[in-house]
Design an enzyme around this catalytic site. Structure first.
Site, PDB file in Angstrom:
ATOM      1  N   HIS A 102      39.074  45.947  41.502  1.00  0.00           N
ATOM      2  CA  HIS A 102      38.686  44.534  40.757  1.00  0.00           C
ATOM      3  C   HIS A 102      38.936  43.357  41.972  1.00  0.00           C
ATOM      4  O   HIS A 102      40.056  42.839  41.933  1.00  0.00           O
ATOM      5  CB  HIS A 102      39.190  44.434  39.700  1.00  0.00           C
ATOM      6  CG  HIS A 102      38.188  43.143  38.837  1.00  0.00           C
ATOM      7  ND1 HIS A 102      37.375  43.490  37.850  1.00  0.00           N
ATOM      8  CD2 HIS A 102      38.363  41.893  39.139  1.00  0.00           C
ATOM      9  CE1 HIS A 102      36.817  42.304  37.453  1.00  0.00           C
ATOM     10  NE2 HIS A 102      37.522  41.243  38.326  1.00  0.00           N
ATOM     11  N   HIS A 119      36.600  39.987  44.002  1.00  0.00           N
ATOM     12  CA  HIS A 119      35.244  39.058  44.176  1.00  0.00           C
ATOM     13  C   HIS A 119      35.341  38.538  45.702  1.00  0.00           C
ATOM     14  O   HIS A 119      36.276  38.378  46.155  1.00  0.00           O
ATOM     15  CB  HIS A 119      35.411  37.929  43.064  1.00  0.00           C
ATOM     16  CG  HIS A 119      35.723  38.341  41.751  1.00  0.00           C
ATOM     17  ND1 HIS A 119      34.651  38.980  41.053  1.00  0.00           N
ATOM     18  CD2 HIS A 119      36.725  38.246  40.968  1.00  0.00           C
ATOM     19  CE1 HIS A 119      34.939  38.983  39.800  1.00  0.00           C
ATOM     20  NE2 HIS A 119      36.541  38.690  39.775  1.00  0.00           N
ATOM     21  N   ARG A 160      28.056  44.173  35.249  1.00  0.00           N
ATOM     22  CA  ARG A 160      28.995  43.512  34.688  1.00  0.00           C
ATOM     23  C   ARG A 160      28.332  42.493  33.807  1.00  0.00           C
ATOM     24  O   ARG A 160      27.483  41.836  34.289  1.00  0.00           O
ATOM     25  CB  ARG A 160      30.104  42.786  35.518  1.00  0.00           C
ATOM     26  CG  ARG A 160      31.166  42.185  34.895  1.00  0.00           C
ATOM     27  CD  ARG A 160      32.112  41.281  35.926  1.00  0.00           C
ATOM     28  NE  ARG A 160      33.331  40.988  35.417  1.00  0.00           N
ATOM     29  CZ  ARG A 160      34.012  40.261  35.912  1.00  0.00           C
ATOM     30  NH1 ARG A 160      33.628  39.193  36.627  1.00  0.00           N
ATOM     31  NH2 ARG A 160      35.363  39.824  35.090  1.00  0.00           N
ATOM     32  N   HIS A 178      40.557  43.438  32.442  1.00  0.00           N
ATOM     33  CA  HIS A 178      41.629  42.568  32.175  1.00  0.00           C
ATOM     34  C   HIS A 178      42.409  42.860  30.761  1.00  0.00           C
ATOM     35  O   HIS A 178      42.566  42.027  30.073  1.00  0.00           O
ATOM     36  CB  HIS A 178      41.398  41.396  32.340  1.00  0.00           C
ATOM     37  CG  HIS A 178      40.553  40.853  33.531  1.00  0.00           C
ATOM     38  ND1 HIS A 178      41.013  41.178  34.942  1.00  0.00           N
ATOM     39  CD2 HIS A 178      39.684  40.209  33.819  1.00  0.00           C
ATOM     40  CE1 HIS A 178      40.069  40.913  35.743  1.00  0.00           C
ATOM     41  NE2 HIS A 178      39.196  40.031  35.255  1.00  0.00           N
ATOM     42  N   ASP A 186      42.314  41.287  41.302  1.00  0.00           N
ATOM     43  CA  ASP A 186      41.337  40.196  40.683  1.00  0.00           C
ATOM     44  C   ASP A 186      41.398  39.183  41.740  1.00  0.00           C
ATOM     45  O   ASP A 186      41.173  37.986  41.487  1.00  0.00           O
ATOM     46  CB  ASP A 186      41.986  39.555  39.408  1.00  0.00           C
ATOM     47  CG  ASP A 186      40.870  38.620  38.848  1.00  0.00           C
ATOM     48  OD1 ASP A 186      39.695  38.937  39.127  1.00  0.00           O
ATOM     49  OD2 ASP A 186      41.246  37.764  38.216  1.00  0.00           O
TER      50      ASP A 186
END
Length: 292
Positions: free
Chosen positions: A29, A31, A121, A178, A247
């Site tokens: 995970h 971005h 998502r 999460h 994340d």
């Protein structure tokens, strides 16, 4: 710069984790933000120094080799930024999770699949700048199920509880972001915990062990100790259907970024057994994200 000291944008500290990443370890995970690609919504959602090249520094620091790039809110439904990052980091060891709307064509879905996308998502925990809504979840789930993709949900615990019937109807694999966002202080007694636990028993529901700072009162100073109970609960109930993610670049944390070495070492407290941790980092993501 010494090997043990690696500065990474959007990450506090420079030390490497105490736990060594096994061969084939996956950060499931992250971005990527890149101003060369179309942006969506508020300009404040954009992050600089968060490109694929910037992320390589975090790979050097944590030792992970495989990556899953999750389309960020700032780039809306134009998934070209994620596709480009997959190519940049290596298509053989990188996958992506896209954001699409019901009008997406079959041809575009095929193109996304060929580019390394393996899921979509729905970031609905807040309606601000959301590119999708709850009415889109079920119809899109049926379409991507035909491709073997999963549906990834970043929902609040209250939203999970309120949409339990919808979740029961989804035909495809479901991945909760999460730790399923269970709130403090009595997270294991929240109605969403029962919903997610029941869904875990169906054999096609997964949990991401990530985002420790999102619902922790203890915080970094307290070692995120108040996340251990829920993380261990998920990892114990479904050890073959949990994955770990950093994340990065931690878009929710605007004033103080977490230490990614601390977050990686926290997995050692969430999943103390080394063999089980190997499954979380290597075997499980290989199956969920179709790594050969």
């Amino acid at each position: 710069m010494p090997d043990e000291m690696i500065a990474v944008p959007h990450s506090a500290g420079t030390r490497k984790p105490a736990i060594a990443a096994p061969e084939g370890a996956c950060d499931a995970h992250i971005h990527v933000y890149d101003r060369r690609f179309p942006m969506y919504g508020s300009p404040d959602a954009m992050l600089d120094n968060a490109t694929a090249d910037d992320y390589r520094l975090l790979q050097q620091r944590t030792g992970t080799q495989r990556t899953v790039i999750v389309q960020p809110r700032a780039h809306g439904t134009d998934n070209s930024v994620t596709l480009a990052a997959i190519r940049a980091l290596g298509a053989h060891r990188t996958r992506g999770v896209a954001v699409v709307r019901p009008e997406v064509s079959d041809a575009e879905l095929k193109q996304l699949h060929e580019g390394g996308i393996r899921g979509i998502r729905f970031t609905l925990y807040t309606s601000t700048n959301a590119a999708t809504d709850f009415s889109m979840v079920e119809p899109l789930a049926h379409r991507v199920h035909a491709l073997g993709w999963h549906v990834q949900l970043h929902w609040s615990a209250d939203q999970i509880a309120a949409h339990a019937a919808l979740l029961d109807r989804l035909p495809c694999t479901v991945v909760f972001d999460h730790l399923a966002r269970l709130p403090q202080p009595d997270r294991l007694s929240h109605p969403a915990c029962r919903v997610v636990s029941r869904l875990l028993d169906n054999g096609r529901t997964w949990i991401k062990l990530s985002g420790a700072y999102l619902d922790s009162a203890a915080g970094a100073e307290g070692g995120y100790a108040d996340t251990i109970d829920v993380a261990r609960a998920w990892a114990t109930q479904a050890p073959e259907r949990v994955v770990w993610g950093s994340d990065w670049p931690h878009p929710t944390e605007r004033t103080a970024k977490p230490d990614d070495a601390q977050l990686f070492d926290l997995l050692g407290r969430w999943v103390p057994d080394e063999a089980a941790r190997h499954r979380v980092l290597v075997d499980n993501p290989a199956r969920l994200y179709d790594f050969s």
